[in-house]
Motif scaffolding. Structure first.
Motif, mmCIF file in Angstrom:
data_model
loop_
_atom_site.group_PDB
_atom_site.id
_atom_site.type_symbol
_atom_site.label_atom_id
_atom_site.label_comp_id
_atom_site.label_asym_id
_atom_site.label_seq_id
_atom_site.Cartn_x
_atom_site.Cartn_y
_atom_site.Cartn_z
ATOM 1 N N ASN A 196 0.809 -1.220 0.000
ATOM 2 C CA ASN A 196 0.000 0.000 0.000
ATOM 3 C C ASN A 196 0.844 1.272 0.000
ATOM 4 O OD1 ASN A 196 -2.499 -1.230 -0.053
ATOM 5 N ND2 ASN A 196 -2.764 -1.191 2.157
ATOM 6 N N LEU A 197 2.159 1.135 -0.094
ATOM 7 C CA LEU A 197 3.053 2.282 0.019
ATOM 8 C C LEU A 197 3.797 2.536 -1.289
ATOM 9 C CD1 LEU A 197 4.623 1.428 3.501
ATOM 10 C CD2 LEU A 197 2.649 2.897 3.026
ATOM 11 N N LEU A 198 3.802 3.792 -1.708
ATOM 12 C CA LEU A 198 4.592 4.258 -2.843
ATOM 13 C C LEU A 198 5.625 5.230 -2.286
ATOM 14 C CD1 LEU A 198 5.216 4.659 -5.867
ATOM 15 C CD2 LEU A 198 3.413 6.407 -5.896
ATOM 16 N N VAL A 199 6.900 4.877 -2.389
ATOM 17 C CA VAL A 199 7.980 5.674 -1.817
ATOM 18 C C VAL A 199 8.670 6.437 -2.942
ATOM 19 C CG1 VAL A 199 10.084 5.612 -0.430
ATOM 20 C CG2 VAL A 199 8.270 3.934 -0.019
ATOM 21 N N LEU A 200 8.723 7.747 -2.811
ATOM 22 C CA LEU A 200 9.322 8.638 -3.808
ATOM 23 C C LEU A 200 10.518 9.339 -3.168
ATOM 24 C CD1 LEU A 200 5.887 10.048 -4.885
ATOM 25 C CD2 LEU A 200 7.290 8.498 -6.249
ATOM 26 N N LEU A 201 11.693 9.109 -3.765
ATOM 27 C CA LEU A 201 12.924 9.629 -3.176
ATOM 28 C C LEU A 201 13.724 10.398 -4.212
ATOM 29 C CD1 LEU A 201 13.946 6.260 -1.524
ATOM 30 C CD2 LEU A 201 13.032 8.249 -0.309
ATOM 31 N N GLU A 202 14.386 11.458 -3.763
ATOM 32 C CA GLU A 202 15.398 12.130 -4.564
ATOM 33 C C GLU A 202 16.734 11.912 -3.852
ATOM 34 O OE1 GLU A 202 13.152 15.606 -7.056
ATOM 35 O OE2 GLU A 202 13.991 16.202 -5.136
ATOM 36 N N ASN A 203 17.710 11.386 -4.583
ATOM 37 C CA ASN A 203 18.964 11.037 -3.912
ATOM 38 C C ASN A 203 19.859 12.254 -3.643
ATOM 39 O OD1 ASN A 203 20.244 11.503 -6.366
ATOM 40 N ND2 ASN A 203 20.801 9.364 -6.708
ATOM 41 N N GLY A 204 19.396 13.439 -4.000
ATOM 42 C CA GLY A 204 20.112 14.666 -3.657
ATOM 43 C C GLY A 204 19.678 15.242 -2.313
ATOM 44 N N ASP A 205 18.806 14.539 -1.607
ATOM 45 C CA ASP A 205 18.321 14.972 -0.292
ATOM 46 C C ASP A 205 19.496 15.023 0.682
ATOM 47 O OD1 ASP A 205 17.080 15.277 2.201
ATOM 48 O OD2 ASP A 205 15.527 13.788 1.794
#
Length: 185
Positions: free
Chosen positions: A136-145
């Motif tokens: 139920n989870l969609l994880v959205l990441l930017e690796n410049g965080d």
């Protein structure tokens, strides 16, 4: 209904909250936007969000950013609802421990509070060894965080749907670009 859950010391005035509100309004769906200004105490924030979920006429979708992603993970496990997590905080009780005793300033108003052991205890009480219902989870990441290490999220959410983007920052620069995807999730 889409409940946007803002991050640490943020509010409904945050950029992503406002972008979501305008995106929904442009599609004739302004009535679906819900973004409460959360109390500083984590368990009080969860109580408020739980009330919104329980009163919703149909199961809402959650979008949580940073600490809001942690809250959304917890709520998705409690209510079996879908959640999109944007650069989510992992184990924030430990992450925020260095702030104990410090005065915190809200990002969008003049409000302040002291981050106490009670805040940390609330966060630790909600923490999960691994997320329940990862489908139920969609994880959205930017690796410049530079605020949170994206690799911690990829490991913690290894069973969830993930999209990792090159560059960006903690604010997640591609938010408008992924709203259609979040909406269809």
């Amino acid at each position: 209904m889409i409940i946007y859950i803002h991050g640490f010391n943020s509010s409904s005035a945050s950029l992503k909250a406002q972008q979501l509100q305008h995106w929904l309004a442009a599609r004739g769906r302004a009535h679906e936007w819900v973004c409460p200004d959360l109390p500083d105490r984590p368990l009080s924030a969860i109580a408020l969000l739980s009330d919104l979920i329980e009163q919703a006429p149909t199961p809402p979708k959650l979008i949580g950013s940073s600490l809001g992603g942690f809250y959304a993970t917890y709520l998705a496990s409690q209510y079996a609802v879908k959640a999109a997590l944007v650069n989510p905080a992992i184990h924030p009780g430990l992450l925020l421990r260095p702030l104990l005793g410090s005065v915190q300033q809200h990002w969008h108003d003049e409000g302040t509070y002291t981050f106490t052991q009670a805040h940390e205890d609330d966060l630790i009480a909600m923490d999960q060894l691994s997320p329940a219902n990862p489908h139920n989870l969609l994880v959205l990441l930017e690796n410049g965080d530079k605020t949170l290490d994206w690799r911690d999220a990829t490991s913690y959410y290894r069973e969830a749907h993930q999209l990792i983007f090159q560059g960006g920052n903690h604010g997640f620069t591609r938010f408008l670009d992924v709203l259609d995807l979040i909406d269809r999730f």
